[in-house]
Structures are given as structure tokens and as C-alpha cells.
Design an enzyme around this catalytic site. Structure first.
Site, PDB file in Angstrom:
ATOM      1  N   SER A 136       0.709  -1.101   0.107  1.00  0.00           N
ATOM      2  CA  SER A 136       0.035  -0.046  -0.142  1.00  0.00           C
ATOM      3  C   SER A 136       0.714   1.215  -0.173  1.00  0.00           C
ATOM      4  O   SER A 136       1.674   1.309  -0.850  1.00  0.00           O
ATOM      5  CB  SER A 136      -0.944  -0.003   1.278  1.00  0.00           C
ATOM      6  OG  SER A 136      -1.901   0.835   1.135  1.00  0.00           O
ATOM      7  N   GLU A 251      -9.310  -5.554  -3.849  1.00  0.00           N
ATOM      8  CA  GLU A 251      -8.466  -4.474  -3.011  1.00  0.00           C
ATOM      9  C   GLU A 251      -9.625  -3.670  -2.163  1.00  0.00           C
ATOM     10  O   GLU A 251      -9.752  -3.758  -1.045  1.00  0.00           O
ATOM     11  CB  GLU A 251      -7.716  -3.569  -3.755  1.00  0.00           C
ATOM     12  CG  GLU A 251      -6.626  -4.215  -4.279  1.00  0.00           C
ATOM     13  CD  GLU A 251      -5.373  -4.264  -3.555  1.00  0.00           C
ATOM     14  OE1 GLU A 251      -5.444  -4.128  -2.097  1.00  0.00           O
ATOM     15  OE2 GLU A 251      -4.367  -4.772  -4.010  1.00  0.00           O
ATOM     16  N   HIS A 305      -7.874  -5.755   0.388  1.00  0.00           N
ATOM     17  CA  HIS A 305      -6.429  -4.962   0.789  1.00  0.00           C
ATOM     18  C   HIS A 305      -6.075  -5.411   1.940  1.00  0.00           C
ATOM     19  O   HIS A 305      -6.747  -5.594   2.977  1.00  0.00           O
ATOM     20  CB  HIS A 305      -6.907  -3.496   0.871  1.00  0.00           C
ATOM     21  CG  HIS A 305      -5.852  -2.484   0.583  1.00  0.00           C
ATOM     22  ND1 HIS A 305      -4.905  -2.399  -0.151  1.00  0.00           N
ATOM     23  CD2 HIS A 305      -5.235  -1.631   1.715  1.00  0.00           C
ATOM     24  CE1 HIS A 305      -3.955  -1.548   0.000  1.00  0.00           C
ATOM     25  NE2 HIS A 305      -4.071  -1.120   1.203  1.00  0.00           N
TER      26      HIS A 305
END
Length: 361
Positions: A136, A251, A305
Site C-alpha cells: 500500500s 482490494e 486490501h
């Protein structure tokens, strides 16, 4: 000499928006937070080094969280794992004219790389075989430093998990507007007032900004294109690299588990995966691209995610409150598939992707 067997404090921060998804932060916090954590199978020898930058939207996280414990990865892959802390939020990414330059958190990461160059040999690591990687915001930081002139020679290959490549760095004017919004939310007229303000008050400004933000994924502070550490276009600035690049299939379901799949796919492409073909073309033929597809059976978060992080470190048991893992079968820390792929990459081999967890591209 002092006892350094426990992680240092986390940077100053508010609770993560994804706390329910990945579990809470359990470490104490302090402005005195710039530390690294080193995991090594042995202090003798000279093995590859993985320097890991944690994610958290430049607002939350710590390299000392149990989620990033490098013990299992270091032992199984025979590498030295170094996890990094850097300043976050107001203290790391709020540029103020005459007071704080942009991208201080990136400068902290650069300092950590310099520390690795100078010191990792004492932990059995080879400073000439350093992989910089992250997830990320940590992946976006990695891509940033890969093209930064001041980081040249410190990094030899890169790994990117869920890099938000669809989010461009702010221009200096956009960053100035963000700073003005923060000052207004905090209720102060002069940026100079921040220099003597306690950190609790600085966090109050973040709370106020969050309360005014629209629903969805928003970043109060971002990288700023400064023509020094951060390029205008991180993809265009990337030089060829041995790289391992991945994203998760769902995600943005971390932010909206009940959203229709079509919406999840569109937003995932817009923020994370849509520009990856351009990136891998820029990085060249030594870049490997893959998608992480595993989700806990019946879990509404799917392959969201952050869910790939514990598969890399083997640390599922470090986040018992992580909603994205609810309903998962026992024994996940023993699944070595992703660690084996990374071990091949870290040792200079072309990764072989042959696992139901992943799809190769």
C-alpha cells in the site's frame, strides 16, 4: 549497549480506518519513533536483505506491529528482514512553508536505507543485495525511492504489494491547499502555531478533517512532487528493475464489503491495478506481475486490501481481531506459498508462481 529486543514505539497516529479489517495497533506511540527491527537467521554469513515499509495511507501503522514480525520469513527464506518506522500524518507528510518541507516520512525511509547500508553486515546481511519492498503506502514509498536520485545504490530490486499507482503525487499547490484545509480544521491562523502544539492537538486536526471527508478512500496527506525525493509521475520515473509486483483481487472491498462486485472491480482498477501494465512495461522484462486471489470462505471481505501481508510474513496469529480472516481454516501461518515465491525473488531467481493463492500475469 542497551536491551533492544522489543519493538520501539509506533509513530504518533489515530486508529486506522481499517482497524476492524486487520486488527488494532497495540504499540505505544511517541514522537521518538524512528527505529528499525532486524530479523536474521544468523549474524554470520552474508545473505540477501529485505527492507520492508509498512502501509497505512501515510497516516497509520508501524514496522514493529506483530503483523510484520519477520522471524518466520527470515528463517524460511534465509534472508535478513528489516522493518522500518517513519513519521506519519501531520509530522511526516504535512508541508508548511518555512517550517516543514514535504515528504519528511520519505526522508526517514531514506535514512533507514542508509542505516542498512552501513550496519546490516553485522546482522549477517549483504548491503549489496538489498530489496526494498512494501504494501500500500509502503509500496508507493518503494516506487518513489526507486527513482529518487538520493537513494541510488542503496536498493538493488523492489517488491510492490498493492501499490496505489492510480494516485498521483500532489503538486506543491495542491499540497498547500491540503495544508490550508488542515489548519482551518484545527482552527488556527498561522502554521507557526503548530511548532509548539502538543501532539494530541495535532491529531485533533486530523479528526476534524476525517469528519468532513466524504465516504470512500480519501488521503488527507499524500506524497508531494518535489523534484527531489518524489517525481511527478512515479511510473514514468521508474527505471528498469528486477521487481515483484502484486495486487489483491478485491482490494477496495476492505472499505466496502457489501458493495457490488462490479463496483469493487472498477475501483480496484482505478486505484491499484489499472496502471500496472504500464508500470511493468516501464520496469522491463525482469518484472513479475501477479494477483492474490485467496479469501476466507464465506467472508464478505474476499481477497481484500492487506490480506496478503500475513501470508508473506506467516503472522495470521498476530491479528486475532482481523475481520478479513474470520472463518479461515486453521494452519494459515504454515502455508508457505507466498514466502517461497518471495524467497526465490530475494535470492535473485525468477519466481515460479504455481499456487491456488495467486494468478500470474
Amino acid at each position: 549497549m542497551r536491551d533492544a529486543l522489543e519493538p520501539g514505539p509506533a509513530p504518533i497516529q489515530l486508529p486506522s480506518r481499517l482497524e476492524r479489517v486487520i486488527g488494532p495497533m497495540s504499540l505505544a506511540q511517541s514522537e521518538d519513533c524512528l527505529s528499525v527491527n532486524v530479523f536474521t537467521p544468523s549474524t554470520t554469513g552474508s545473505r540477501p536483505v529485505l527492507v520492508w515499509i509498512h502501509g497505512g495511507a501515510f497516516l497509520t501503522g508501524s514496522g514493529g506491529q506483530g503483523w510484520y514480525d519477520g522471524t518466520r520469513l527470515a528463517n524460511e527464506a534465509d534472508v535478513v528482514v528489516v522493518t522500518v518506522n517513519y513519521r506519519l500524518g501531520v509530522l511526516g507528510f504535512l508541508p508548511l512553508d518555512g517550517i516543514a518541507p514535504p515528504n519528511l516520512g520519505i526522508a526517514d525511509q531514506l535514512a533507514a536505507l542508509e542505516w542498512v547500508r552501513d550496519n546490516v553486515a553485522a546482522s549477517g546481511g549483504d548491503p549489496g543485495r538489498v530489496t526494498l519492498a512494501g504494501q500500500s503506502a509502503g509500496a508507493q514509498s518503494t516506487l518513489t525511492l526507486w527513482s529518487a536520485p538520493r537513494a541510488q545504490g542503496l536498493v538493488h530490486q523492489i517488491g510492490l504489494q498493492s501499490a496505489p499507482v492510480g494516485v498521483l503525487p500532489q503538486t506543491p499547490d495542491e499540497a498547500a491547499d491540503s495544508a490550508d484545509r488542515y489548519l482551518h480544521a484545527l482552527g488556527v491562523r498561522s502554521a507557526a502555531e503548530l511548532t509548539t502544539m502538543p501532539t494530541d492537538r495535532l491529531l485533533d486536526g486530523l479528526k476534524a478533517l476525517a469528519a468532513r471527508a466524504k465516504a470512500g478512500i480519501s488521503l488527507p496527506f499524500q506524497l508531494v512532487a518535489d523534484h527531489d525525493l518524489v517525481a511527478d509521475d512515479l511510473i514514468a520515473a521508474a527505471k528498469p528493475a528486477r521487481a515483484l509486483v502484486s495486487w489483491t483481487r478485491d482490494e477496495v472491498r476492505a472499505y466496502g464489503p457489501e458493495a457490488p462486485q462490479e463496483q469493487i472491480d472498477q475501483q480496484t482498477a482505478a486505484i491499484f491495478s489499472g496502471d500496472l501494465p504500464r508500470l511493468t512495461k516501464q520496469l522491463g522484462e525482469d518484472a513479475t506481475l501477479m494477483r492474490f486471489d485467496w479469501g476466507a470462505p464465506g467472508n464478505p471481505y474476499g481477497a481484500c486490501h492487506c490480506i496478503d501481508v500475513p501470508f508473506l510474513f506467516g503472522t495470521h496469529d498476530a491479528a486475532p481481531g482481523a475481520a478479513c480472516l474470520a472463518g479461515a481454516p486453521e494452519g494459515l501461518p504454515e502455508i508457505t506459498d507466498l514466502r517461497q515465491i518471495w524467497a526465490q525473488f530475494l535470492h535473485g531467481e525468477r519466481p515460479v508462481i504455481d499456487t491456488p493463492l495467486l494468478t500470474a500475469f
